[in-house]
Design a protein around this motif. Structure first.
Motif, PDB file in Angstrom:
ATOM      1  N   THR A   1       0.839  -1.189   0.000  1.00  0.00           N
ATOM      2  CA  THR A   1       0.000   0.000   0.000  1.00  0.00           C
ATOM      3  C   THR A   1       0.877   1.243   0.000  1.00  0.00           C
ATOM      4  OG1 THR A   1      -1.682  -1.196   1.267  1.00  0.00           O
ATOM      5  CG2 THR A   1      -1.859   1.201   1.200  1.00  0.00           C
TER       6      THR A   1
ATOM      7  N   ARG B   1       0.352   4.414   0.626  1.00  0.00           N
ATOM      8  CA  ARG B   1       0.286   5.320   1.768  1.00  0.00           C
ATOM      9  C   ARG B   1       1.151   4.806   2.902  1.00  0.00           C
ATOM     10  NH1 ARG B   1      -4.679   6.302   5.865  1.00  0.00           N
ATOM     11  NH2 ARG B   1      -3.606   4.559   6.857  1.00  0.00           N
ATOM     12  N   GLN B   2       1.130   3.501   3.127  1.00  0.00           N
ATOM     13  CA  GLN B   2       1.935   2.930   4.199  1.00  0.00           C
ATOM     14  C   GLN B   2       3.427   3.071   3.919  1.00  0.00           C
ATOM     15  OE1 GLN B   2       0.383  -1.055   4.375  1.00  0.00           O
ATOM     16  NE2 GLN B   2      -1.357  -0.478   5.653  1.00  0.00           N
TER      17      GLN B   2
ATOM     18  N   LEU C   1      -6.951   5.181   2.488  1.00  0.00           N
ATOM     19  CA  LEU C   1      -6.452   3.963   1.860  1.00  0.00           C
ATOM     20  C   LEU C   1      -7.376   3.580   0.711  1.00  0.00           C
ATOM     21  CD1 LEU C   1      -5.609   1.885   5.061  1.00  0.00           C
ATOM     22  CD2 LEU C   1      -3.949   2.618   3.351  1.00  0.00           C
TER      23      LEU C   1
END
Length: 403
Positions: A74, A76-77, A191
């Motif tokens: 992911t 964003r992570q 997310l």
């Protein structure tokens, strides 16, 4: 305002823009503080070069694995983890400076640490934007996104230099605070509703971005045009020579010259964020790169500070037009599951052209002089535009960003 009515409702993008702004200001202040601190410690100009190398080398080595990570995990992570990791290094710099236990090799090690995580941050940052706004608003989003970087480039170094009067530790502490704000803002970015199934990593997927670009003439043309245009048009690396020996100005004049391209780019980014480009995209891009080369020629032969500043402002503005179009074409012509790896390859081209462009300008200036070096770069950029229009007819005939 059109900008407000179109992008303000996409809160995920606004939070992302704020994280870009905070981290951009922080990184510009960090760069000023590190450079001044290292040169104060050693008085060796070579160490200033090592500062750039410490950040450039890991970004080059780790680019392809970073792109693959952006297409598997992911995004964003990834951005959150990299920002927190960079924040830790900045806190260590602040503590070292506060307790006056500064060592240049520790600083270089921390810069390699920051550069390594920035290598993973870049493709994730580039490839997350299309998921935050509708496709038709992507060019505006990219332009507004660039405005955050340009504002940081204009104000950040001056702010960092002013705060450095209070001590390097104060600059690092404020930088750490800005990075913390960037992390908090990034947590507000939503997310994806459904995490895409992108498959496992392998040696074949590592180089998938390279193969993808080779099979897409438009993307290959866009990325390679950027490489050679920046490689040849590196007149900004020669600004100290122009300021002192040709324009006969002092450090204040050099500061104006360095900030002029960013001013032009910032103003143009605001204009592009409010106006949609819907026709003749390919020719507009080629025209803007040609205008970039022409502005370089004007700057190279200018004997007046005001004309040199105007040429650099226009140079930055035209570069912003081509950059937004190039970025939008790469993102829109690339499926989401490939955007990280394609962005990573693009990063290799961008980093290489910036570094080699400065080196090429310096070597050429030592052989034929600064004016001739800058003029050759401007002419070379115009030649590249002509060749790319011939070699990549699909790009020349491209009408809209979405094909």
């Amino acid at each position: 305002m059109e900008l407000t009515s179109s992008l303000i409702y996409h809160k995920g993008f606004i939070w992302f823009w704020l994280t870009r702004l905070a981290s951009g200001f922080g990184f510009q202040m960090l760069s000023v503080a590190v450079g001044w601190q290292v040169y104060t410690l050693t008085g060796n100009a070579l160490d200033l070069g090592l500062i750039g190398l410490a950040q450039f080398f890991p970004s080059l080595v780790l680019a392809l694995p970073a792109g693959q990570a952006a297409d598997i995990f992911t995004r964003r992570q990834i951005i959150v983890v990299t920002r927190i990791s960079e924040l830790i290094a900045i806190i260590i710099l602040a503590l070292m400076s506060f307790y006056q236990v500064v060592d240049k090799w520790i600083i270089f090690t921390l810069l390699v640490w920051i550069g390594s995580f920035k290598a993973f941050e870049y493709p994730a940052m580039q490839s997350i934007v299309p998921s935050l706004v509708p496709e038709k608003l992507l060019p505006k989003a990219l332009a507004l996104n660039s405005s955050a970087s340009e504002m940081a480039a204009i104000v950040g170094p001056a702010l960092g230099g002013f705060i450095y009067i209070a001590g390097a530790d104060i600059v690092y502490m404020i930088t750490a605070l800005l990075y913390f704000v960037a992390v908090v803002c990034m947590f507000q970015v939503p997310l994806p509703a459904i995490k895409p199934q992108r498959g496992a990593a392998s040696f074949a997927t590592l180089f998938a971005g390279v193969r993808f670009i080779r099979q897409r003439p438009v993307i290959l043309g866009v990325i390679s045009l950027d490489l050679f245009a920046v490689l040849l048009g590196g007149a900004t690396a020669l600004l100290p020579i122009f300021a002192r020996d040709i324009l006969h100005t002092g450090p204040w004049g050099l500061g104006l010259l360095r900030g002029a391209p960013a001013v032009g780019a910032l103003l143009m980014s605001f204009w592009l964020a409010r106006h949609m480009m819907n026709r003749h995209i390919g020719m507009i891009m080629f025209a803007s790169v040609a205008a970039f080369g022409a502005a370089t020629l004007v700057f190279s032969f200018s004997q007046w500070l005001w004309l040199s500043l105007l040429a650099l402002v226009l140079l930055g503005a035209f570069d912003m037009v081509s950059m937004v179009i190039r970025g939008a074409l790469v993102q829109l012509d690339t499926p989401d599951e490939m955007r990280g790896r394609v962005s990573a390859v693009n990063a290799i081209f961008i980093n290489t052209s910036n570094q080699l462009g400065e080196f090429e300008s310096g070597v050429l200036a030592s052989l034929v002089g600064a004016v001739s070096s800058a003029a050759i770069g401007g002419v070379g950029t115009l030649v590249v535009v002509g060749l790319w229009m011939w070699w990549f007819p699909q790009l020349r005939k491209r009408q809209k960003l979405t094909d």
